[in-house]
Design a protein around this motif. Sequence first.
Motif, mmCIF file in Angstrom:
data_model
loop_
_atom_site.group_PDB
_atom_site.id
_atom_site.type_symbol
_atom_site.label_atom_id
_atom_site.label_comp_id
_atom_site.label_asym_id
_atom_site.label_seq_id
_atom_site.Cartn_x
_atom_site.Cartn_y
_atom_site.Cartn_z
ATOM 1 N N GLY B 190 -4.041 10.408 1.922
ATOM 2 C CA GLY B 190 -5.046 10.511 1.104
ATOM 3 C C GLY B 190 -4.811 10.764 -0.091
ATOM 4 N N LEU B 191 -3.871 11.702 -0.246
ATOM 5 C CA LEU B 191 -3.433 12.184 -1.702
ATOM 6 C C LEU B 191 -2.781 11.152 -2.588
ATOM 7 N N ALA B 192 -2.144 10.415 -2.175
ATOM 8 C CA ALA B 192 -1.457 9.119 -2.819
ATOM 9 C C ALA B 192 -2.608 8.093 -3.122
ATOM 10 N N LEU B 193 -3.701 8.003 -2.307
ATOM 11 C CA LEU B 193 -4.546 7.009 -2.703
ATOM 12 C C LEU B 193 -5.540 7.582 -3.762
ATOM 13 N N THR B 194 -5.888 9.048 -3.758
ATOM 14 C CA THR B 194 -6.812 9.676 -4.566
ATOM 15 C C THR B 194 -5.982 9.668 -6.166
ATOM 16 N N TRP B 195 -4.834 9.780 -6.255
ATOM 17 C CA TRP B 195 -3.944 9.922 -7.425
ATOM 18 C C TRP B 195 -3.480 8.471 -8.098
ATOM 19 N N LYS B 196 -3.739 7.340 -7.075
ATOM 20 C CA LYS B 196 -3.357 6.003 -7.524
ATOM 21 C C LYS B 196 -2.002 6.214 -7.952
ATOM 22 N N SER B 197 -1.067 6.778 -7.277
ATOM 23 C CA SER B 197 0.303 6.951 -7.675
ATOM 24 C C SER B 197 0.990 5.891 -6.886
ATOM 25 N N ARG B 198 1.850 5.166 -7.307
ATOM 26 C CA ARG B 198 3.032 4.530 -6.605
ATOM 27 C C ARG B 198 3.885 5.334 -5.752
ATOM 28 N N VAL B 199 4.404 6.215 -6.772
ATOM 29 C CA VAL B 199 5.491 7.003 -6.536
ATOM 30 C C VAL B 199 5.159 7.827 -5.136
ATOM 31 N N TRP B 247 -10.894 -1.964 -2.798
ATOM 32 C CA TRP B 247 -10.847 -1.115 -3.768
ATOM 33 C C TRP B 247 -9.283 -1.267 -4.301
ATOM 34 N N GLN B 248 -9.034 -1.146 -5.753
ATOM 35 C CA GLN B 248 -7.741 -1.264 -6.263
ATOM 36 C C GLN B 248 -6.755 -0.642 -5.805
ATOM 37 N N ARG B 249 -7.213 0.741 -5.703
ATOM 38 C CA ARG B 249 -6.055 1.709 -5.374
ATOM 39 C C ARG B 249 -5.767 1.496 -3.836
ATOM 40 N N ALA B 250 -6.531 1.244 -3.133
ATOM 41 C CA ALA B 250 -6.129 1.080 -1.665
ATOM 42 C C ALA B 250 -5.392 -0.428 -1.528
ATOM 43 N N ARG B 251 -5.605 -1.342 -2.444
ATOM 44 C CA ARG B 251 -4.817 -2.640 -2.736
ATOM 45 C C ARG B 251 -3.261 -2.245 -3.077
ATOM 46 N N ASP B 252 -3.172 -1.383 -4.198
ATOM 47 C CA ASP B 252 -1.870 -0.721 -4.630
ATOM 48 C C ASP B 252 -1.255 -0.237 -3.522
ATOM 49 N N ALA B 253 -1.723 0.607 -2.729
ATOM 50 C CA ALA B 253 -1.057 1.490 -1.717
ATOM 51 C C ALA B 253 -0.553 0.559 -0.552
#
Lengths: 204, 423
Positions: B190-199, B247-253
Amino acid sequence: MTETSAAALAERWRRIPKAVPFGAAALIQLTLLALMVGDRIQILRDGTEVTLQTQLLDPRDFLRGDYVTLDYDISQLPAGPLKDRPAGARDPIVFVKLAPNRDGIYQAISVHTEAVAVKSPEVLIRGRVASGANCGPKGDLFCDKLLIRYDLEGYFVPEGEGKKLEQLRNERKLMVVAAVAPTGRAAIKRLLVDGKPVYDEPWF
Amino acid sequence: MFERAYRQRLEADLARWEADGVITPTDLAGIRSTLPPLSPGVNIPVVVSIVGGLLIAAAFLAFVAAHWAELARLSRFAILAAGIVVANGFAASFARAGRTVLADLCATVGSIIFGAGIALVGQMYNLGGDFAGGMLLWASGALAAAALTDSRGALAVALTAGVIWSTMRIYDAHDLPHLPFVAFWLIAGGLALTWKSRVAAHLVALASIPWWITTALQLDVGGVSFVLADGAALLLGGGLALAAAPWQRARDAGAILEAYGAFSLAIVAALVVATSHDFVEFPAGVASHPVWASACGVAGAILAFGAAAMTRRVGTALAGVAIGLVLIGAAVWTPPAQSQAGEPWLVYAIELCAMLCLVASGILDGARPRIIAGWIGIAGVIASITWAVQGSLLRRSAFLAVAGAVAVALAAVLNRLLPRNDK
């Protein structure tokens, strides 16, 4: 809609001064450490004192630097009625009823899978079966003998003191006074040599 | 780091497109104006200051260590508490100045000192017996710090401590995974999704792999490959489903999760082939294929086909087929359910087909990690077929020759059936 509310929330979060979240992070970590310390102090302060006889251990396992491993008379116990009953886990938690003998040293009376009522001076101590919960065709039943750990097996000693303690323990002169909380959790409170205190655990 | 490299590529492309007349100077300015400002990354002065800070910290630690035994318990505790406060103080100061990398580094150091504090309290109160409990406490504190400070480093600390905690607790649960870790992992996700962070997404995906491997190894089950296949299926299927979200952030993750899932599936395919010879005797009553693991594998396949239905992508459906084939191969040919009669030719063929599907799915979806994973899987399966020490090598060479001929024939048929791209 979801993205908008998330963006609004993120904007609010950004407006908070930077010191607040970092301060909160430090506060949470310090609180967790304080809770850990407080928990142990509570057991040492309020727990019922029980004196336990230490046992001979393989010397190769005894001393790890300044860390001493202790074994007790109550570490190896017969399973009694628990034998062949489902253990429920590989290292299940058990409760051991203790009572003092004529010399005031506590001995094991019985082993239970649940907490049971005890009358003073009996004490119920909580332990974890390290070995003896792997019998039966599927390896999930209690065996006839149990090796139980009480989280009293490790003791950090001042540098150079380990060898001396090892000698005393081999002569069965070393005893441990443990504080046992009503929940059964225990902590080492004092080390006795020939019945006299040699190390007293300070609260801090 | 990746953002900077992307910007450099983009600038080079924009300059070329402008020179070729593909875009006008106005378009160029418009594109540039939509890009957010780059965060101040790690330049040479920052690197030098990090090294300086680390040297001072090491000097301080060496000084404290030299006098550690002489220090009173309370003084030791006070030093570590001060370390946490100072590290987070520096982090706040750097964050205010916009130096996010340094702020992250300081918050990470704070979380590491927090772990040292737990070890010290454990030593003070002789708590050597509950190492896993200490790890849980460390993981919780570091995760809280990560959530509050957006620190990727603190998240890495939390996931590392969390995996160690779970690994130690898994042993205690008969035939079941350690479910509390799943809740912990979901919070980190959830944090990774919230941050939109690839790392952060990489860290979360990576943490799932040692956990699943430990779960498979610690369970009282015969089919370790089967449980591993289920985990890989769920990771790939879950990643594909997330990548199909609106959602873009979900797609990236999701793209990151599916990459880890594809590589895991490729390794498992090779493992299934390599272990399909192990005629291991297991005690009666030992579960070979736990129901929960099978459910995870099936869920992975369903998620993949669901994602394919949502996006109407043939490539995603082929990834679902790859998952299904690996699962079938693992279900039938992992001990003790496997047949002991002769060479498992069918599992060789199934796993090869699965990896071929993975490569094709990657090509169709333009997903490079899936293509690479598929090729690695094909190489791994062939290596496992060739180098397994049991059975006749001559028969295997015949099998590989037949499989190669079938693949060439299939390529010829597809070449005739499919429309060509060349003009």
